[in-house]
Design a protein around this motif. Structure first.
Motif, short mmCIF file in Angstrom:
data_model
loop_
_atom_site.label_atom_id
_atom_site.label_comp_id
_atom_site.label_asym_id
_atom_site.label_seq_id
_atom_site.Cartn_x
_atom_site.Cartn_y
_atom_site.Cartn_z
N ARG A 1 0.86 -1.19 0.00
CA ARG A 1 0.00 0.00 0.00
C ARG A 1 0.89 1.24 0.00
N ILE A 2 0.76 2.04 -1.05
CA ILE A 2 1.56 3.26 -1.19
C ILE A 2 0.68 4.47 -0.90
N GLY A 3 1.15 5.35 -0.05
CA GLY A 3 0.47 6.62 0.20
C GLY A 3 1.18 7.74 -0.55
N MET A 4 0.42 8.56 -1.26
CA MET A 4 0.99 9.66 -2.04
C MET A 4 0.47 11.00 -1.53
N LEU A 5 1.39 11.91 -1.21
CA LEU A 5 1.04 13.30 -0.92
C LEU A 5 0.94 14.03 -2.24
N THR A 6 -0.20 14.68 -2.48
CA THR A 6 -0.53 15.20 -3.80
C THR A 6 -0.87 16.68 -3.75
N GLU B 1 -0.49 12.14 7.95
CA GLU B 1 -1.12 11.44 9.07
C GLU B 1 -2.44 10.80 8.64
N LEU B 2 -3.15 11.42 7.71
CA LEU B 2 -4.37 10.81 7.17
C LEU B 2 -4.04 9.54 6.39
N LEU B 3 -2.96 9.57 5.64
CA LEU B 3 -2.54 8.37 4.90
C LEU B 3 -2.15 7.25 5.87
N ALA B 4 -1.53 7.61 6.97
CA ALA B 4 -1.12 6.60 7.94
C ALA B 4 -2.32 5.86 8.51
N ASP B 5 -3.47 6.53 8.57
CA ASP B 5 -4.69 5.87 9.03
C ASP B 5 -5.08 4.70 8.13
N ALA B 6 -4.64 4.75 6.86
CA ALA B 6 -4.94 3.67 5.91
C ALA B 6 -3.91 2.55 5.97
N LYS B 7 -3.02 2.60 6.96
CA LYS B 7 -2.01 1.56 7.15
C LYS B 7 -1.13 1.38 5.92
N VAL B 8 -0.75 2.49 5.28
CA VAL B 8 0.13 2.39 4.12
C VAL B 8 1.52 1.96 4.56
N ASP B 9 2.27 1.35 3.64
CA ASP B 9 3.61 0.87 3.94
C ASP B 9 4.67 1.93 3.73
N VAL B 10 4.36 2.93 2.91
CA VAL B 10 5.31 3.99 2.61
C VAL B 10 4.52 5.23 2.21
N ILE B 11 5.04 6.40 2.54
CA ILE B 11 4.41 7.67 2.17
C ILE B 11 5.39 8.44 1.30
N VAL B 12 4.91 8.90 0.14
CA VAL B 12 5.76 9.57 -0.84
C VAL B 12 5.23 10.97 -1.13
N TRP B 13 6.11 11.96 -1.08
CA TRP B 13 5.77 13.30 -1.55
C TRP B 13 5.92 13.28 -3.07
N ASN B 14 4.79 13.30 -3.76
CA ASN B 14 4.77 13.19 -5.22
C ASN B 14 4.76 14.61 -5.81
N GLY B 15 5.84 15.31 -5.57
CA GLY B 15 5.99 16.68 -6.05
C GLY B 15 7.46 17.03 -6.16
N ALA C 1 12.04 12.64 7.21
CA ALA C 1 12.33 12.34 8.61
C ALA C 1 11.15 12.69 9.50
N ARG C 2 10.51 13.82 9.23
CA ARG C 2 9.39 14.26 10.06
C ARG C 2 8.16 13.39 9.83
N ILE C 3 7.94 12.95 8.59
CA ILE C 3 6.82 12.05 8.32
C ILE C 3 6.99 10.75 9.10
N THR C 4 8.18 10.18 9.05
CA THR C 4 8.42 8.93 9.76
C THR C 4 8.32 9.11 11.27
N GLN C 5 8.81 10.24 11.75
CA GLN C 5 8.72 10.52 13.19
C GLN C 5 7.26 10.64 13.63
N ALA C 6 6.43 11.29 12.78
CA ALA C 6 5.04 11.54 13.16
C ALA C 6 4.14 10.32 12.98
N THR C 7 4.47 9.46 12.01
CA THR C 7 3.56 8.38 11.64
C THR C 7 4.13 6.98 11.85
#
Length: 238
Positions: free
Chosen positions: A5-10, A63-77, A93-99
């Motif tokens: 499960r991939i989370g994308m910041l859009t 943090e909303l993506l983390a609610d979906a139990k994604v395996d990785v979060i990517v800033w797609n920009g 680093a901050r995303i991993t620290q927060a989620t």
């Protein structure tokens, strides 16, 4: 293979990256992508435009993506292009620290691809204004990559990037080929470059790295997923 499960910041005004990402992953039923938006409407170096990339709305979206139990979060920009890559390193680093979730970005993944392929002199296609483009040139230089040729369109409105035709992108890339760069970056996740990359690579014999594609590559690489299962979207997946 374990489902991914991939989370994308859009960016909120981006209409390209979601359908292109879906197209790229359509043959991988074990991979799903989930998107979270935050407000981005214009690209510039003025205070208002730069403030759109404050970490706080990006972290809230993560943090909303983390609610979906994604395996990785990517800033797609591609904001690290003009803000500097340390902005993306800090964001991850901050995303991993927060989620508690691993993180990557389109731009950091591009540099990983270029290092793996030993590409140090590149061409770049972007929709951005001249001052933004110059900031990107300087940022890449600071990281040891020289942009030896580029084409940009002088557009500020983020939604308008999505209206650039494939024919225009193709023409811009063709103008860079005579400079013989190691590779060419299509640098904007709201440009529809990924679907034409493979054909143009075959035509010109030069690797072409699209920003939406590097976001997917970064997501998969970060969690050790076999990215070579993605086919038809460029040499980066070889």
């Amino acid at each position: 293979m374990k489902p991914l499960r991939i989370g994308m910041l859009t960016p909120s005004s981006n209409t390209v990256l979601e359908p292109v990402t879906t197209q790229m992953l359509k043959d991988l039923p074990d991979v799903t992508v989930h998107f979270s938006r935050f407000k981005v409407t214009a690209i510039g170096l003025d205070a208002a435009a730069l403030s759109q990339f404050d970490d706080r709305p990006m972290l809230a979206a993560a943090e909303l993506l983390a609610d979906a139990k994604v395996d990785v979060i990517v800033w797609n920009g591609t904001s690290a292009g003009w803000l500097g890559l340390d902005s993306d390193r800090s964001l991850c680093a901050r995303i991993t620290q927060a989620t508690g979730v691993k993180a990557s970005t389109s731009v950091l993944a591009l540099f990983d691809v270029m290092r793996r392929r030993n590409e140090r002199q590149i061409g770049m296609v972007s929709p951005y204004t001249s001052d933004v483009q110059q900031a990107i040139v300087e940022s890449f230089s600071n990281e040891g990559v020289e942009i030896i040729c580029n084409q940009h369109l002088g557009i500020r409105d983020n939604f308008s990037f999505s209206q650039v035709t494939r024919e225009t992108i193709t023409e811009m890339i063709a103008k860079l080929v005579p400079s013989q760069p190691d590779s060419i970056a299509v640098f904007c996740t709201n440009l529809a470059g990924a679907p034409i990359v493979e054909q143009l690579e075959q035509t010109y014999g030069i690797a072409i790295h699209d920003s939406v594609a590097t976001a997917i590559h970064g997501a998969m690489s970060t969690v050790g997923y076999d990215f070579t299962r993605v086919s038809g979207f460029g040499k980066m997946f070889d």
